[in-house]
Design an enzyme around this catalytic site. Structure first.
Site, PDB file in Angstrom:
ATOM      1  N   SER A  27     -12.123  95.946  38.843  1.00  0.00           N
ATOM      2  CA  SER A  27     -13.066  95.354  37.878  1.00  0.00           C
ATOM      3  C   SER A  27     -12.338  94.442  36.897  1.00  0.00           C
ATOM      4  O   SER A  27     -12.934  93.927  35.953  1.00  0.00           O
ATOM      5  CB  SER A  27     -13.797  96.463  37.114  1.00  0.00           C
ATOM      6  OG  SER A  27     -12.873  97.368  36.539  1.00  0.00           O
ATOM      7  N   ASN A 116     -12.973 107.648  32.017  1.00  0.00           N
ATOM      8  CA  ASN A 116     -14.440 107.764  31.997  1.00  0.00           C
ATOM      9  C   ASN A 116     -15.006 107.707  30.581  1.00  0.00           C
ATOM     10  O   ASN A 116     -16.035 107.079  30.339  1.00  0.00           O
ATOM     11  CB  ASN A 116     -14.887 109.062  32.687  1.00  0.00           C
ATOM     12  CG  ASN A 116     -14.494 109.087  34.141  1.00  0.00           C
ATOM     13  OD1 ASN A 116     -14.006 108.077  34.673  1.00  0.00           O
ATOM     14  ND2 ASN A 116     -14.693 110.217  34.807  1.00  0.00           N
ATOM     15  N   THR A 161     -56.972  78.931  25.535  1.00  0.00           N
ATOM     16  CA  THR A 161     -56.979  80.187  26.291  1.00  0.00           C
ATOM     17  C   THR A 161     -57.198  79.753  27.739  1.00  0.00           C
ATOM     18  O   THR A 161     -57.884  78.736  27.981  1.00  0.00           O
ATOM     19  CB  THR A 161     -58.094  81.163  25.845  1.00  0.00           C
ATOM     20  OG1 THR A 161     -59.356  80.557  26.100  1.00  0.00           O
ATOM     21  CG2 THR A 161     -57.985  81.511  24.361  1.00  0.00           C
ATOM     22  N   HIS A 162     -56.617  80.467  28.660  1.00  0.00           N
ATOM     23  CA  HIS A 162     -56.653  80.065  30.077  1.00  0.00           C
ATOM     24  C   HIS A 162     -56.109  78.649  30.265  1.00  0.00           C
ATOM     25  O   HIS A 162     -56.494  77.950  31.192  1.00  0.00           O
ATOM     26  CB  HIS A 162     -58.077  80.140  30.659  1.00  0.00           C
ATOM     27  CG  HIS A 162     -58.767  81.440  30.416  1.00  0.00           C
ATOM     28  ND1 HIS A 162     -58.838  82.453  31.351  1.00  0.00           N
ATOM     29  CD2 HIS A 162     -59.403  81.911  29.307  1.00  0.00           C
ATOM     30  CE1 HIS A 162     -59.503  83.475  30.834  1.00  0.00           C
ATOM     31  NE2 HIS A 162     -59.852  83.178  29.604  1.00  0.00           N
ATOM     32  N   SER A 283     -33.003  61.022  33.756  1.00  0.00           N
ATOM     33  CA  SER A 283     -33.004  61.147  35.209  1.00  0.00           C
ATOM     34  C   SER A 283     -32.013  60.135  35.774  1.00  0.00           C
ATOM     35  O   SER A 283     -31.901  59.007  35.276  1.00  0.00           O
ATOM     36  CB  SER A 283     -34.406  60.864  35.746  1.00  0.00           C
ATOM     37  OG  SER A 283     -34.337  60.412  37.083  1.00  0.00           O
ATOM     38  N   LYS A 289     -37.431  58.396  32.294  1.00  0.00           N
ATOM     39  CA  LYS A 289     -37.579  59.837  32.067  1.00  0.00           C
ATOM     40  C   LYS A 289     -36.848  60.341  30.829  1.00  0.00           C
ATOM     41  O   LYS A 289     -35.740  59.918  30.525  1.00  0.00           O
ATOM     42  CB  LYS A 289     -37.046  60.627  33.271  1.00  0.00           C
ATOM     43  CG  LYS A 289     -37.873  60.507  34.524  1.00  0.00           C
ATOM     44  CD  LYS A 289     -39.276  61.081  34.374  1.00  0.00           C
ATOM     45  CE  LYS A 289     -39.314  62.589  34.318  1.00  0.00           C
ATOM     46  NZ  LYS A 289     -38.949  63.189  35.597  1.00  0.00           N
ATOM     47  N   ASN A 291     -36.331  64.198  29.885  1.00  0.00           N
ATOM     48  CA  ASN A 291     -36.677  65.528  30.382  1.00  0.00           C
ATOM     49  C   ASN A 291     -36.341  66.645  29.388  1.00  0.00           C
ATOM     50  O   ASN A 291     -35.329  66.581  28.698  1.00  0.00           O
ATOM     51  CB  ASN A 291     -35.930  65.808  31.691  1.00  0.00           C
ATOM     52  CG  ASN A 291     -36.456  64.970  32.841  1.00  0.00           C
ATOM     53  OD1 ASN A 291     -37.630  64.620  32.878  1.00  0.00           O
ATOM     54  ND2 ASN A 291     -35.576  64.618  33.767  1.00  0.00           N
ATOM     55  N   GLU A 296     -36.714  74.122  29.714  1.00  0.00           N
ATOM     56  CA  GLU A 296     -36.833  74.528  31.132  1.00  0.00           C
ATOM     57  C   GLU A 296     -35.797  75.594  31.483  1.00  0.00           C
ATOM     58  O   GLU A 296     -36.090  76.572  32.176  1.00  0.00           O
ATOM     59  CB  GLU A 296     -36.644  73.314  32.050  1.00  0.00           C
ATOM     60  CG  GLU A 296     -37.806  72.342  32.022  1.00  0.00           C
ATOM     61  CD  GLU A 296     -37.474  71.084  32.817  1.00  0.00           C
ATOM     62  OE1 GLU A 296     -37.692  71.097  34.028  1.00  0.00           O
ATOM     63  OE2 GLU A 296     -36.976  70.111  32.216  1.00  0.00           O
ATOM     64  N   TYR A 323     -19.663 110.982  35.732  1.00  0.00           N
ATOM     65  CA  TYR A 323     -19.241 109.613  36.012  1.00  0.00           C
ATOM     66  C   TYR A 323     -19.242 109.373  37.520  1.00  0.00           C
ATOM     67  O   TYR A 323     -18.803 110.225  38.301  1.00  0.00           O
ATOM     68  CB  TYR A 323     -17.830 109.327  35.454  1.00  0.00           C
ATOM     69  CG  TYR A 323     -17.394 107.911  35.794  1.00  0.00           C
ATOM     70  CD1 TYR A 323     -17.796 106.839  35.011  1.00  0.00           C
ATOM     71  CD2 TYR A 323     -16.642 107.648  36.937  1.00  0.00           C
ATOM     72  CE1 TYR A 323     -17.446 105.529  35.337  1.00  0.00           C
ATOM     73  CE2 TYR A 323     -16.283 106.341  37.278  1.00  0.00           C
ATOM     74  CZ  TYR A 323     -16.701 105.294  36.470  1.00  0.00           C
ATOM     75  OH  TYR A 323     -16.364 104.004  36.809  1.00  0.00           O
ATOM     76  N   GLN A 328     -19.542 101.267  37.175  1.00  0.00           N
ATOM     77  CA  GLN A 328     -18.759 100.054  36.920  1.00  0.00           C
ATOM     78  C   GLN A 328     -19.631  98.793  37.018  1.00  0.00           C
ATOM     79  O   GLN A 328     -19.301  97.752  36.459  1.00  0.00           O
ATOM     80  CB  GLN A 328     -17.602  99.984  37.928  1.00  0.00           C
ATOM     81  CG  GLN A 328     -16.705  98.781  37.789  1.00  0.00           C
ATOM     82  CD  GLN A 328     -15.415  98.939  38.583  1.00  0.00           C
ATOM     83  OE1 GLN A 328     -14.544  99.704  38.204  1.00  0.00           O
ATOM     84  NE2 GLN A 328     -15.315  98.248  39.705  1.00  0.00           N
ATOM     85  N   LYS A 331     -21.121  96.436  33.822  1.00  0.00           N
ATOM     86  CA  LYS A 331     -20.475  95.445  32.962  1.00  0.00           C
ATOM     87  C   LYS A 331     -20.873  93.991  33.244  1.00  0.00           C
ATOM     88  O   LYS A 331     -21.220  93.250  32.328  1.00  0.00           O
ATOM     89  CB  LYS A 331     -18.956  95.619  33.008  1.00  0.00           C
ATOM     90  CG  LYS A 331     -18.509  96.702  32.008  1.00  0.00           C
ATOM     91  CD  LYS A 331     -17.073  97.084  32.135  1.00  0.00           C
ATOM     92  CE  LYS A 331     -16.843  97.990  33.326  1.00  0.00           C
ATOM     93  NZ  LYS A 331     -17.616  99.263  33.281  1.00  0.00           N
TER      94      LYS A 331
HETATM   95  N1  ARG Z   1     -13.326 100.442  35.870  1.00  0.00           N
HETATM   96  C1  ARG Z   1     -14.063 101.655  35.668  1.00  0.00           C
HETATM   97  C2  ARG Z   1     -15.481 101.314  35.188  1.00  0.00           C
HETATM   98  O1  ARG Z   1     -15.677 100.228  34.802  1.00  0.00           O
HETATM   99  C3  ARG Z   1     -13.380 102.500  34.666  1.00  0.00           C
HETATM  100  C4  ARG Z   1     -13.536 103.960  34.852  1.00  0.00           C
HETATM  101  C5  ARG Z   1     -12.930 104.396  36.096  1.00  0.00           C
HETATM  102  N2  ARG Z   1     -12.857 105.784  36.193  1.00  0.00           N
HETATM  103  C6  ARG Z   1     -12.442 106.358  37.318  1.00  0.00           C
HETATM  104  N3  ARG Z   1     -12.384 107.608  37.322  1.00  0.00           N
HETATM  105  N4  ARG Z   1     -12.159 105.644  38.374  1.00  0.00           N
HETATM  106  O2  ARG Z   1     -16.359 102.140  35.197  1.00  0.00           O
END
Ligand code: ARG
Length: 463
Positions: A27, A116, A161-162, A283, A289, A291, A296, A323, A328, A331
């Protein structure tokens, strides 16, 4: 700089991990942005370990010095630092580097802690600041709507309305309709700040910890309001993330509604607004144009926010305690939504501050139809005609006018009277657009005097 890629958990493994696993599992590419939060939370944890005499003061000092050095390294060359790093996440990357830098003492930092509780604590710490930023952008945008409402408390706007002309309203009243939606959004984010502001550290992997740590001490050093109540819940709880994704989605849905109106109002048929050149686009082919890309895109982004919310909820559905690596996935979703909503709030505000509302055009468009038909019916009703009958009579007048390509203002008194004898000369004045809006003086209505009162209420709101 060389960085050791040996896993922090390699003890029970005989073989190196497959490179595809490393790629899939990692990650770091996206959680590296949590480096400051991770270091700050680690420093608080290390300080507490010394205070509780779990490690010595000297050891903590060394750890803190090492962590600060890492912080400087990353700030000075973020790209280089992470390019050479093969760790699976930001937590391992920083801990591994710490051990490289300060040696054996670095291995004590993780005492009484698991990734965790560490990861979710970092996310909470990060999100607290982000929600505060969202709240401040939201407050600024709400103020801009209030300022526009003050400027246009009696500007006439056709109300729909509508998406068909319905009744005349004031532009100020329209602006305050968004002020209300944003006010509710502010309330939701403020609640969300409370659910986020909870320390998770001390929950360990899921069971808590056997060291006599002081969780309150860590919470107060990091500015958390509360500490989590249950270690199993603490490492699995992503409610505050889902709430934030929901709040962002609903906010963006509100903004997409406003954005849709800006797109419509800018088109050549309505021309209610003139967008400042700095906030419009052209454009590559059609030279004429201008825009409305900003509204949008604001409208378009609502889809991804909703997608992020649904992805988060779907990830959580059916997850066993506590956990699981699935978590993960939280994020990228929350980073994406937070980053995008912050820019949307800022650009929506600038757009709104740089748009001109064409009062004459709005008045003209409101004048060329039957937007005041309900007021004609109300006129009769005030003279004692039951509303349902008045409605029927006015419907016939509208049909009569449409057939002859005429408007109410073209009718003579005898024509009015051919539909109902209670019409008098004063009908002309009563159905002027100004009179129509002034008559809607119920609490919360569109009358300029009510808009002024609503403005006082809006300005007095403590947020
Ligand atoms: N990269 C993990 C996450 O974002 C961190 C926690 C990982 N924990 C583990 N026991 N592998 O959730």
């Amino acid at each position: 700089m060389t960085q050791d890629s040996k896993k922090l958990w390699s003890g029970r493994f005989k073989e190196a991990t497959a490179s595809l696993l490393d790629k899939f599992n990692s990650s770091l590419t996206f959680d590296k942005r949590l480096y400051k939060e991770d270091i700050t939370c680690s420093i608080a944890h290390a300080n507490m370990l010394a205070k509780c005499k779990i490690i010595s003061n000297e050891e903590t000092e060394e750890i803190v010095r090492g962590l600060n050095k890492i912080l400087t390294e990353i700030i000075e060359d973020e790209e280089g630092w992470f390019n050479t790093n093969k760790n699976e996440d930001i937590h391992s990357a920083i801990e591994t580097r710490l051990i490289n830098l300060i040696g054996e003492v670095g291995k004590k930092l993780h005492t009484g802690r698991s990734r965790n509780d560490q990861v979710i604590n970092d996310v909470r710490f990060w999100l607290k600041t982000e929600i505060k930023e969202i709240l401040s952008h939201l407050t600024i945008l709400r103020t801009t709507f209030i300022n526009l409402a003050r400027e246009h408390y009696k500007t006439i706007l056709p109300g729909y309305t509508h998406l068909q002309q319905a009744q005349p309203i004031t532009l100020g009243h329209y602006c305050l309709s968004y002020e209300q939606k944003l006010l509710r959004d502010i309330g939701r984010f403020s609640q969300n700040l409370k659910s986020t502001n909870v320390l998770a550290l001390g929950s360990g992997a899921l069971a808590g910890t056997s060291y006599s740590i002081d969780r309150e001490q860590v919470a107060s050093e990091l500015g958390f309001d509360r500490i989590s109540e249950n270690s199993i819940d603490a490492v699995s709880d992503r409610d505050f993330v889902a709430e934030c994704l929901f709040n962002i989605s609903l906010l963006s849905i509100h903004l997409s509604q406003w954005a849709e109106e800006m797109v419509l109002w800018n088109n050549d048929e309505l021309r209610f607004i003139i967008i400042a050149d700095a906030y419009a686009t052209g454009s590559s082919m059609m030279p004429q144009k201008k825009n409305p890309d900003i509204p949008e895109l604001i409208r378009g982004k609502a889809g991804r926010f909703l997608g992020n919310l649904v992805a988060m909820l779907t990830t959580l559905k059916g997850l066993p305690q506590a956990y699981n690596k699935d978590l993960q996935e939280d994020k990228e979703l929350i980073f994406d939504s937070v980053d995008n909503i912050k820019i949307i709030l800022q650009i929506a505000n600038e757009f709104l501050q740089n748009v001109t509302f064409d009062r004459n055009r709005m008045y003209e468009v409101a004048s060329n139809g039957f937007i005041n038909a309900t007021d004609v019916a109300d006129y009769l009703t005030h003279k004692g005609v039951p509303f349902r009958i008045a409605h029927e009579v006015v419907g016939q007048i509208v049909a009569y006018c449409i057939e002859r390509k005429r408007l109410f203002r073209d009718l003579s008194l005898s024509e009015w009277n051919s539909f109902h004898e209670l019409f008098g000369d004063d009908i002309v004045e009563r159905i002027r657009l100004e009179s129509c809006v002034e008559s809607k003086n119920v609490y919360g209505g569109t009358a300029p005097e009510e808009v002024v009162k609503a403005l006082y209420r809006a300005e007095a709101k403590e947020i």
